[in-house]
Write a protein that holds these residues in place. Structure first.
Motif, PDB file in Angstrom:
ATOM      1  N   UNK A 294       0.834  -1.201   0.000  1.00 62.87           N
ATOM      2  CA  UNK A 294       0.000   0.000   0.000  1.00 62.87           C
ATOM      3  C   UNK A 294       0.873   1.256   0.000  1.00 62.87           C
ATOM      4  N   UNK A 295       1.959   1.220   0.774  1.00 62.14           N
ATOM      5  CA  UNK A 295       2.867   2.369   0.843  1.00 62.14           C
ATOM      6  C   UNK A 295       3.560   2.623  -0.493  1.00 62.14           C
ATOM      7  N   UNK A 296       3.766   1.582  -1.276  1.00 67.94           N
ATOM      8  CA  UNK A 296       4.400   1.729  -2.589  1.00 67.94           C
ATOM      9  C   UNK A 296       3.526   2.550  -3.541  1.00 67.94           C
ATOM     10  N   UNK A 297       2.210   2.398  -3.402  1.00 72.39           N
ATOM     11  CA  UNK A 297       1.294   3.027  -4.351  1.00 72.39           C
ATOM     12  C   UNK A 297       0.465   4.157  -3.750  1.00 72.39           C
ATOM     13  N   UNK A 298       0.593   4.396  -2.461  1.00 77.36           N
ATOM     14  CA  UNK A 298      -0.145   5.469  -1.804  1.00 77.36           C
ATOM     15  C   UNK A 298       0.788   6.365  -1.012  1.00 77.36           C
ATOM     16  N   UNK A 299       0.254   7.464  -0.552  1.00 75.71           N
ATOM     17  CA  UNK A 299       1.024   8.403   0.264  1.00 75.71           C
ATOM     18  C   UNK A 299       0.762   8.122   1.737  1.00 75.71           C
ATOM     19  N   UNK A 300       1.565   8.701   2.588  1.00 72.28           N
ATOM     20  CA  UNK A 300       1.393   8.510   4.026  1.00 72.28           C
ATOM     21  C   UNK A 300       0.041   8.956   4.531  1.00 72.28           C
ATOM     22  N   UNK A 301      -0.532  10.011   3.912  1.00 74.97           N
ATOM     23  CA  UNK A 301      -1.815  10.526   4.371  1.00 74.97           C
ATOM     24  C   UNK A 301      -3.016   9.906   3.648  1.00 74.97           C
ATOM     25  N   UNK A 302      -2.777   8.866   2.841  1.00 77.97           N
ATOM     26  CA  UNK A 302      -3.868   8.179   2.147  1.00 77.97           C
ATOM     27  C   UNK A 302      -4.792   7.530   3.166  1.00 77.97           C
ATOM     28  N   UNK A 303      -6.099   7.843   3.113  1.00 77.05           N
ATOM     29  CA  UNK A 303      -7.032   7.275   4.081  1.00 77.05           C
ATOM     30  C   UNK A 303      -7.260   5.774   3.870  1.00 77.05           C
ATOM     31  N   UNK A 304      -7.359   5.064   4.992  1.00 76.54           N
ATOM     32  CA  UNK A 304      -7.614   3.626   4.998  1.00 76.54           C
ATOM     33  C   UNK A 304      -8.780   3.371   5.950  1.00 76.54           C
ATOM     34  N   UNK A 305      -9.810   2.692   5.467  1.00 79.64           N
ATOM     35  CA  UNK A 305     -10.935   2.287   6.305  1.00 79.64           C
ATOM     36  C   UNK A 305     -10.859   0.787   6.508  1.00 79.64           C
ATOM     37  N   UNK A 306     -10.787   0.368   7.752  1.00 77.62           N
ATOM     38  CA  UNK A 306     -10.793  -1.047   8.118  1.00 77.62           C
ATOM     39  C   UNK A 306     -12.147  -1.326   8.728  1.00 77.62           C
ATOM     40  N   UNK A 307     -12.788  -2.430   8.317  1.00 80.74           N
ATOM     41  CA  UNK A 307     -14.153  -2.682   8.770  1.00 80.74           C
ATOM     42  C   UNK A 307     -14.412  -4.153   9.038  1.00 80.74           C
ATOM     43  N   UNK A 308     -15.451  -4.390   9.828  1.00 81.42           N
ATOM     44  CA  UNK A 308     -15.949  -5.744  10.035  1.00 81.42           C
ATOM     45  C   UNK A 308     -17.278  -5.868   9.301  1.00 81.42           C
ATOM     46  N   UNK A 309     -17.682  -7.089   9.052  1.00 86.21           N
ATOM     47  CA  UNK A 309     -18.963  -7.305   8.393  1.00 86.21           C
ATOM     48  C   UNK A 309     -20.129  -6.931   9.301  1.00 86.21           C
ATOM     49  N   UNK A 310     -19.873  -6.763  10.589  1.00 82.72           N
ATOM     50  CA  UNK A 310     -20.907  -6.343  11.532  1.00 82.72           C
ATOM     51  C   UNK A 310     -21.044  -4.828  11.619  1.00 82.72           C
ATOM     52  N   UNK A 311     -20.208  -4.082  10.891  1.00 87.68           N
ATOM     53  CA  UNK A 311     -20.349  -2.636  10.843  1.00 87.68           C
ATOM     54  C   UNK A 311     -19.350  -1.824  11.637  1.00 87.68           C
ATOM     55  N   UNK A 312     -18.455  -2.452  12.400  1.00 86.14           N
ATOM     56  CA  UNK A 312     -17.425  -1.692  13.118  1.00 86.14           C
ATOM     57  C   UNK A 312     -16.409  -1.173  12.108  1.00 86.14           C
ATOM     58  N   UNK A 313     -15.951   0.048  12.294  1.00 89.45           N
ATOM     59  CA  UNK A 313     -14.946   0.613  11.393  1.00 89.45           C
ATOM     60  C   UNK A 313     -13.838   1.294  12.180  1.00 89.45           C
ATOM     61  N   UNK A 314     -12.694   1.349  11.560  1.00 90.15           N
ATOM     62  CA  UNK A 314     -11.540   2.063  12.090  1.00 90.15           C
ATOM     63  C   UNK A 314     -10.961   2.861  10.931  1.00 90.15           C
ATOM     64  N   UNK A 315     -10.805   4.151  11.110  1.00 91.39           N
ATOM     65  CA  UNK A 315     -10.246   5.013  10.075  1.00 91.39           C
ATOM     66  C   UNK A 315      -8.802   5.339  10.441  1.00 91.39           C
ATOM     67  N   UNK A 316      -7.907   5.123   9.501  1.00 86.57           N
ATOM     68  CA  UNK A 316      -6.490   5.351   9.720  1.00 86.57           C
ATOM     69  C   UNK A 316      -5.875   5.831   8.402  1.00 86.57           C
ATOM     70  N   UNK A 317      -4.565   5.828   8.315  1.00 89.66           N
ATOM     71  CA  UNK A 317      -3.865   6.194   7.085  1.00 89.66           C
ATOM     72  C   UNK A 317      -2.765   5.173   6.817  1.00 89.66           C
ATOM     73  N   UNK A 318      -2.251   5.199   5.602  1.00 85.42           N
ATOM     74  CA  UNK A 318      -1.132   4.316   5.288  1.00 85.42           C
ATOM     75  C   UNK A 318       0.057   4.639   6.191  1.00 85.42           C
TER      76      UNK A 318
END
Length: 131
Positions: free
Chosen positions: A90-114
């Protein structure tokens, strides 16, 4: 379709007969197009492919080399971060500030960056002057 919806949809196509742990990922290229990938296991475990790697490969195959957003989803108790190898991909093709959303199928989410996922990343600048 949202990026997370694309990741959720492709997760159903994952090939995970051994772990039964299906993962879907989607990345958005600079064009705005969405590229999807799912994990593909192999009985020789290290030979499988992660969902994030599949999405990146689809993006590159389509002629894009920069991603602007990432989403990853899995059926787990908490949002699942990419493995170390996929963080570097991901770091090879994105920038440090590129947003990343991590989620579960139950709807929990975590927002972070590369950058938060891979601080101190190795990049082409480390190879300057290599002989």
């Amino acid at each position: 379709m949202s990026l997370l919806d694309a990741a959720r949809e492709v997760r159903d196509a994952a090939y995970a007969p051994y772990s039964r742990f299906k993962v879907g990922a989607a990345v958005r290229g600079t064009s705005g197009r969405i590229y999807r990938g799912c994990n593909v296991e192999n009985v020789a475990y290290p030979e499988g492919t992660c969902a994030e790697a599949g999405a990146i490969a689809a993006m590159v195959a389509a002629g894009e080399t920069e991603l602007t957003e990432v989403a990853v989803i899995a059926a787990s108790p908490s949002p699942v971060p990419p493995c170390g190898g996929c963080r570097q991909k991901l770091a090879e093709f994105g920038r440090g500030d590129t947003p990343v959303t991590l989620a579960t199928t139950d709807g929990a989410t975590l927002h972070t960056t590369i950058g938060e996922l891979l601080p101190g990343r190795f990049d082409a600048g480390h190879m300057d002057g290599a002989e």
